[in-house]
Motif scaffolding. Structure first.
Motif, mmCIF file in Angstrom:
data_model
loop_
_atom_site.group_PDB
_atom_site.id
_atom_site.type_symbol
_atom_site.label_atom_id
_atom_site.label_comp_id
_atom_site.label_asym_id
_atom_site.label_seq_id
_atom_site.Cartn_x
_atom_site.Cartn_y
_atom_site.Cartn_z
ATOM 1 N N PRO A 110 51.639 45.391 30.821
ATOM 2 C CA PRO A 110 52.214 44.155 30.266
ATOM 3 C C PRO A 110 51.370 42.912 30.529
ATOM 4 C CG PRO A 110 53.913 45.467 31.310
ATOM 5 C CD PRO A 110 52.610 46.109 31.671
ATOM 6 N N MET A 111 50.853 42.793 31.767
ATOM 7 C CA MET A 111 50.018 41.632 32.082
ATOM 8 C C MET A 111 48.714 41.667 31.294
ATOM 9 S SD MET A 111 51.517 39.584 34.169
ATOM 10 C CE MET A 111 50.100 38.665 34.706
ATOM 11 N N ALA A 112 48.142 42.852 31.131
ATOM 12 C CA ALA A 112 46.899 42.969 30.373
ATOM 13 C C ALA A 112 47.111 42.593 28.915
ATOM 14 C CB ALA A 112 46.354 44.395 30.480
ATOM 15 N N VAL A 113 48.198 43.049 28.337
ATOM 16 C CA VAL A 113 48.505 42.725 26.937
ATOM 17 C C VAL A 113 48.723 41.226 26.782
ATOM 18 C CG1 VAL A 113 50.209 43.006 25.100
ATOM 19 C CG2 VAL A 113 49.430 45.000 26.399
ATOM 20 N N ALA A 114 49.471 40.640 27.706
ATOM 21 C CA ALA A 114 49.724 39.199 27.634
ATOM 22 C C ALA A 114 48.434 38.403 27.759
ATOM 23 C CB ALA A 114 50.705 38.793 28.730
ATOM 24 N N GLU A 115 47.556 38.821 28.664
ATOM 25 C CA GLU A 115 46.314 38.081 28.870
ATOM 26 C C GLU A 115 45.376 38.203 27.672
ATOM 27 O OE1 GLU A 115 42.804 37.485 32.238
ATOM 28 O OE2 GLU A 115 44.594 38.659 32.674
ATOM 29 N N PHE A 151 38.685 45.295 30.560
ATOM 30 C CA PHE A 151 39.917 46.036 30.827
ATOM 31 C C PHE A 151 39.715 47.516 30.552
ATOM 32 C CE2 PHE A 151 41.426 41.747 30.410
ATOM 33 C CZ PHE A 151 42.555 41.676 31.223
ATOM 34 N N LEU A 152 39.046 47.823 29.437
ATOM 35 C CA LEU A 152 38.816 49.215 29.071
ATOM 36 C C LEU A 152 37.911 49.910 30.084
ATOM 37 C CD1 LEU A 152 39.257 51.469 27.038
ATOM 38 C CD2 LEU A 152 37.271 50.625 25.751
ATOM 39 N N LYS A 153 36.842 49.229 30.496
ATOM 40 C CA LYS A 153 35.932 49.798 31.480
ATOM 41 C C LYS A 153 36.654 50.081 32.795
ATOM 42 C CE LYS A 153 32.264 48.521 34.656
ATOM 43 N NZ LYS A 153 31.485 47.417 35.230
ATOM 44 N N CYS A 154 37.458 49.131 33.211
ATOM 45 C CA CYS A 154 38.185 49.273 34.464
ATOM 46 C C CYS A 154 39.117 50.476 34.400
ATOM 47 C CB CYS A 154 38.966 47.996 34.752
ATOM 48 S SG CYS A 154 39.865 48.028 36.320
ATOM 49 N N TYR A 155 39.870 50.598 33.322
ATOM 50 C CA TYR A 155 40.827 51.693 33.202
ATOM 51 C C TYR A 155 40.115 53.046 33.140
ATOM 52 C CZ TYR A 155 44.734 54.512 31.548
ATOM 53 O OH TYR A 155 45.688 55.487 31.416
ATOM 54 N N LYS A 156 38.982 53.110 32.463
ATOM 55 C CA LYS A 156 38.228 54.361 32.367
ATOM 56 C C LYS A 156 37.733 54.805 33.735
ATOM 57 C CE LYS A 156 35.215 54.716 29.026
ATOM 58 N NZ LYS A 156 34.145 54.332 28.082
ATOM 59 N N PRO A 193 40.338 39.479 39.922
ATOM 60 C CA PRO A 193 40.916 40.816 39.702
ATOM 61 C C PRO A 193 42.029 40.814 38.656
ATOM 62 C CG PRO A 193 41.752 39.884 41.730
ATOM 63 C CD PRO A 193 40.697 38.939 41.239
ATOM 64 N N MET A 194 42.329 42.016 38.177
ATOM 65 C CA MET A 194 43.459 42.246 37.275
ATOM 66 C C MET A 194 44.186 43.485 37.781
ATOM 67 S SD MET A 194 41.378 43.831 34.061
ATOM 68 C CE MET A 194 39.828 44.704 34.317
ATOM 69 N N ILE A 226 48.959 46.741 42.683
ATOM 70 C CA ILE A 226 48.740 46.220 41.328
ATOM 71 C C ILE A 226 49.193 44.770 41.243
ATOM 72 C CG2 ILE A 226 49.521 46.435 38.930
ATOM 73 C CD1 ILE A 226 49.602 49.498 39.436
ATOM 74 N N GLU A 227 50.328 44.468 41.882
ATOM 75 C CA GLU A 227 50.846 43.093 41.850
ATOM 76 C C GLU A 227 49.892 42.123 42.545
ATOM 77 O OE1 GLU A 227 52.754 39.544 43.237
ATOM 78 O OE2 GLU A 227 52.496 41.215 44.623
ATOM 79 N N THR A 228 49.323 42.527 43.686
ATOM 80 C CA THR A 228 48.442 41.622 44.417
ATOM 81 C C THR A 228 47.081 41.470 43.736
ATOM 82 O OG1 THR A 228 47.710 43.446 45.842
ATOM 83 C CG2 THR A 228 49.519 42.079 46.640
ATOM 84 N N HIS A 229 46.754 42.362 42.813
ATOM 85 C CA HIS A 229 45.489 42.253 42.081
ATOM 86 C C HIS A 229 45.666 41.679 40.675
ATOM 87 C CE1 HIS A 229 44.061 45.055 45.193
ATOM 88 N NE2 HIS A 229 42.851 44.679 44.878
ATOM 89 N N CYS A 230 46.860 41.271 40.316
ATOM 90 C CA CYS A 230 47.137 40.907 38.920
ATOM 91 C C CYS A 230 46.435 39.621 38.486
ATOM 92 C CB CYS A 230 48.639 40.801 38.684
ATOM 93 S SG CYS A 230 49.422 39.345 39.411
ATOM 94 N N GLY A 231 46.076 38.745 39.435
ATOM 95 C CA GLY A 231 45.377 37.514 39.080
ATOM 96 C C GLY A 231 46.286 36.357 38.716
ATOM 97 N N TYR A 232 47.601 36.532 38.900
ATOM 98 C CA TYR A 232 48.562 35.487 38.549
ATOM 99 C C TYR A 232 49.558 35.298 39.688
ATOM 100 C CZ TYR A 232 46.807 35.754 33.779
ATOM 101 O OH TYR A 232 46.001 35.715 32.669
ATOM 102 N N ASP A 233 49.945 34.056 39.895
ATOM 103 C CA ASP A 233 50.925 33.737 40.935
ATOM 104 C C ASP A 233 52.145 33.112 40.268
ATOM 105 O OD1 ASP A 233 52.012 33.381 43.497
ATOM 106 O OD2 ASP A 233 51.292 31.318 43.570
#
Length: 301
Positions: A55-60, A83-88, A167-168, A213-220
């Motif tokens: 959800p955060m990736a889609v929103a960003e 994002f794609l590279k990271c997920y792969k 981070p994301m 995942i929450e601590t790496h999301c890049g948003y507060d």
């Protein structure tokens, strides 16, 4: 696999009627070998790694303006390729490291006494065990993470995780395979010291990964319920660690902040927070007095 032929026999042995949750567990696990129950972790981790950051990736990527006010490093805009590279990379580590590790670790789970039978643990029992698991893992992770920032540890292993200075969520498990293996050790020490039910173990693994995942999301987000957890680090706390990068000797904590405070490895973070607070206070006063603050814009990003 449960040692009962039917529900009635289970109730006779327990001396009471089964709860709704226990009835469901009986029907689900009665004829299932314990090792298959343990291997549910593989599916849980795959789903968490894939869906929780989505959800955060889609929103960003699609509607960045909706969450832009909460972005911790607003000057950094990652392209879809990142994002794609990271997920792969995460999937590659999952299939070649995390999955096989789960497959061979079942004997250890049986050895320490994690059970699958009835009765199911109470909510209080699960909560108490989860607190122990988080505290034990957090302490062990602190020292391993700190060691990873030695010259050898960073250059050989940990630099992979720091490729994303902003981070994301997908970057939480983005790391060198050796780091994934080593950091898995503290996650198992708590359940080994205080073994519980398999359901508690499932919940522990899920919550720990969701927290990462929450601590790496890049948003507060100010409305995040984790802000009410004492000594919880959160996204802002860990984002500073990534922002500083390889030279960082601050904010090694994985979940809570007490180790960084006790051992003095949060001084850089606390100094920056205090400095920025003073700047904001100064600029607010200048704006209130009609002074142009345009020259200050961007300095706190």
């Amino acid at each position: 696999m449960l040692p009962y032929r039917n529900l009635a026999e289970a109730e006779v042995v327990l001396g009471r009627n089964l709860t709704a949750a226990e009835t469901f567990w009986f029907h689900y696990s009665a004829s299932m070998p314990d090792y298959l129950l343990f291997y549910h972790n593989i599916a849980f981790l795959f789903v968490i790694f894939t869906l929780v950051p989505l959800p955060m990736a889609v929103a960003e990527l699609i509607r960045p303006s909706t969450i832009a006010p909460f972005k911790l490093q607003p000057k950094v805009a990652l392209p879809p390729s990142s994002f794609l590279k990271c997920y792969k990379v995460v999937l590659r580590v999952f299939f070649f490291v995390v999955g096989p590790l789960q497959l061979i670790s079942y004997p250890s789970v049986k050895l320490v006494g994690i059970r699958t039978g009835l009765p199911l643990p109470s909510a209080w029992e699960m909560a108490a065990q989860l607190v122990v698991y988080f505290l034990v893992e957090d302490y062990g992770n602190y020292w391993i993470h700190r060691a990873m920032h030695s010259k050898w540890g960073y250059e050989k292993i940990h630099h992979v995780h720091h490729e994303f200075t902003a981070p994301m969520g997908f970057a939480a498990p983005y790391a060198h395979w050796a780091e994934v293996l080593v950091l898995g050790i503290p996650s198992f020490i708590g359940p080994a010291l205080v073994p519980g039910h398999m359901v508690t173990f499932w919940l522990w693994i899920a919550l720990r990964q969701i927290e990462a995942i929450e601590t790496h999301c890049g948003y507060d987000f100010p409305f995040n319920p984790t802000k009410f957890i004492p000594f919880y680090g959160g996204a802002e706390y860990h984002d500073y660690h990534h922002y500083v990068g390889g030279q960082s000797q601050s904010n090694f904590a994985s979940v809570f902040t007490y180790c960084d405070y006790i051992y003095g490895t949060d001084k850089g973070y606390r100094f920056q927070k205090a400095h920025l607070a003073k700047l904001r206070e100064q600029w607010t006063a200048e704006e209130h007095n009609g002074i142009d603050i345009s020259n200050h814009i961007g300095k706190i990003e």
